[in-house]
Scaffold this motif. Structure first.
Motif, mmCIF file in Angstrom:
data_model
loop_
_atom_site.group_PDB
_atom_site.id
_atom_site.type_symbol
_atom_site.label_atom_id
_atom_site.label_comp_id
_atom_site.label_asym_id
_atom_site.label_seq_id
_atom_site.Cartn_x
_atom_site.Cartn_y
_atom_site.Cartn_z
ATOM 1 N N ARG A 93 0.812 -1.225 0.000
ATOM 2 C CA ARG A 93 0.000 0.000 0.000
ATOM 3 C C ARG A 93 0.841 1.269 0.000
ATOM 4 N N LEU A 94 2.164 1.132 0.132
ATOM 5 C CA LEU A 94 3.029 2.306 0.217
ATOM 6 C C LEU A 94 2.876 3.259 -0.970
ATOM 7 N N PRO A 95 2.802 2.782 -2.222
ATOM 8 C CA PRO A 95 2.589 3.725 -3.339
ATOM 9 C C PRO A 95 1.292 4.508 -3.216
ATOM 10 N N VAL A 96 0.249 3.855 -2.703
ATOM 11 C CA VAL A 96 -1.030 4.555 -2.525
ATOM 12 C C VAL A 96 -0.893 5.639 -1.466
ATOM 13 N N TYR A 97 -0.224 5.306 -0.343
ATOM 14 C CA TYR A 97 -0.022 6.287 0.715
ATOM 15 C C TYR A 97 0.794 7.474 0.209
ATOM 16 N N MET A 98 1.822 7.199 -0.589
ATOM 17 C CA MET A 98 2.656 8.268 -1.128
ATOM 18 C C MET A 98 1.861 9.158 -2.080
ATOM 19 N N PHE A 99 1.050 8.516 -2.912
ATOM 20 C CA PHE A 99 0.240 9.288 -3.857
ATOM 21 C C PHE A 99 -0.750 10.186 -3.119
ATOM 22 N N VAL A 100 -1.411 9.644 -2.093
ATOM 23 C CA VAL A 100 -2.381 10.427 -1.314
ATOM 24 C C VAL A 100 -1.681 11.565 -0.578
ATOM 25 N N THR A 101 -0.496 11.294 -0.041
ATOM 26 C CA THR A 101 0.257 12.340 0.664
ATOM 27 C C THR A 101 0.641 13.475 -0.274
ATOM 28 N N ILE A 102 1.153 13.135 -1.449
ATOM 29 C CA ILE A 102 1.528 14.163 -2.431
ATOM 30 C C ILE A 102 0.309 14.958 -2.871
ATOM 31 N N LEU A 103 -0.798 14.261 -3.101
ATOM 32 C CA LEU A 103 -2.027 14.936 -3.505
ATOM 33 C C LEU A 103 -2.522 15.873 -2.417
#
Length: 272
Positions: A7-17
């Motif tokens: 899930r790390l890519p999803v967390y990173m994407f949400v954080t950047i967004l």
């Protein structure tokens, strides 16, 4: 651990967004720390040293009074509008009466009419009632909201089983008692969702107070921000700081009610 890595890519994407979504608010705060003339010299990333002076400029215009006016109007208007929308939606969702469909579609049809078209008639009505230059028109205007009726009708139809109402009647509860004691607790997510939407619309309302209020002491925040200028100079930094301060109640409300907002939006879209 493996689940976290997946899930790390999803967390990173949400954080950047999320960071990108906060950039406008951050920029607004930073611009409020500079002299107005410095805003034209380029994009500002780091805070300036003029925050205290801009804050004094804002508070010198009796900003707290305008803040309280907006809070009083928005909270009172929102509570009334949500209650009326919920009561009307409950009626359309769970009762059958003559002319129900016609009345419902008539109310929904008013959504196609721009609210600005009725502004002149509303002003004339308020003048006839002697309510011009008071806060009452800002409260009563729009409390019968067609969108709120539509939203509550759809939500109650899908989220409230008719068996609950029948059980309340068997226990001797009146129809209004069923609404206040049974229906309102069940539709809490929808109430909070509609509350936040109505509060936001009322808080940002500019046109109605502009045409109905001439007394400076009754100004709401959208009108009060226009006072932060003189005949020869517009203090944009102070205005931006005032705008940043005015977003605080909205941020707090959406911060605490975001979960209910999502539940209300999802629940109202599910049938059965």
């Amino acid at each position: 651990m493996i689940k976290f890595l997946v899930r790390l890519p999803v967390y990173m994407f949400v954080t950047i967004l999320s960071l990108f979504s906060l950039i406008p608010f951050y920029t607004m705060i930073i611009m409020g720390t500079y002299v107005s003339e410095d805003l034209y010299t380029g994009f500002k990333i780091l805070p300036g040293n003029y925050l205290i002076e801009n804050f004094k400029t804002v508070m010198a215009q009796n900003f707290l009074n305008f803040y309280m006016n907006s809070l009083f109007v928005s909270l009172t208007h929102t509570v009334l509008a949500v209650f009326i929308s919920a009561l009307t939606g409950f009626t359309f969702a769970k009762y059958n009466f003559k002319g129900k469909k016609f009345l419902y579609y008539f109310i929904i049809g008013t959504l196609m009419i721009p609210p600005q078209l009725g502004l002149i008639g509303f002003v004339v009505e308020m003048r006839w009632l002697g309510l011009v230059n008071t806060l009452y028109p800002l409260i009563i205007g729009g409390i019968a909201n067609a969108f709120g009726v539509f939203w509550m009708t759809q939500y109650i139809s899908s989220a409230v089983p008719s068996e609950i109402i029948e059980s309340g009647r068997l226990d001797g509860c009146s129809d209004f008692g069923i609404f206040t004691r049974i229906i309102l607790p069940v539709i809490k997510p929808a109430l909070i969702t509609l509350f936040m939407l109505f509060f936001l619309w009322s808080w940002n309302n500019y046109l109605t107070p502009l045409v109905l209020i001439n007394k400076e002491k009754l100004y709401t925040i959208p009108l009060a921000i226009s006072l932060l200028s003189s005949e020869y100079r517009t203090d944009y930094s102070a205005r931006i700081l005032a705008l940043a301060m005015s977003t605080i109640p909205i941020l707090i409300m959406f911060g605490f009610g975001s979960k209910h907002l999502i539940r209300g939006l999802v629940g109202g879209s599910i049938k059965g």
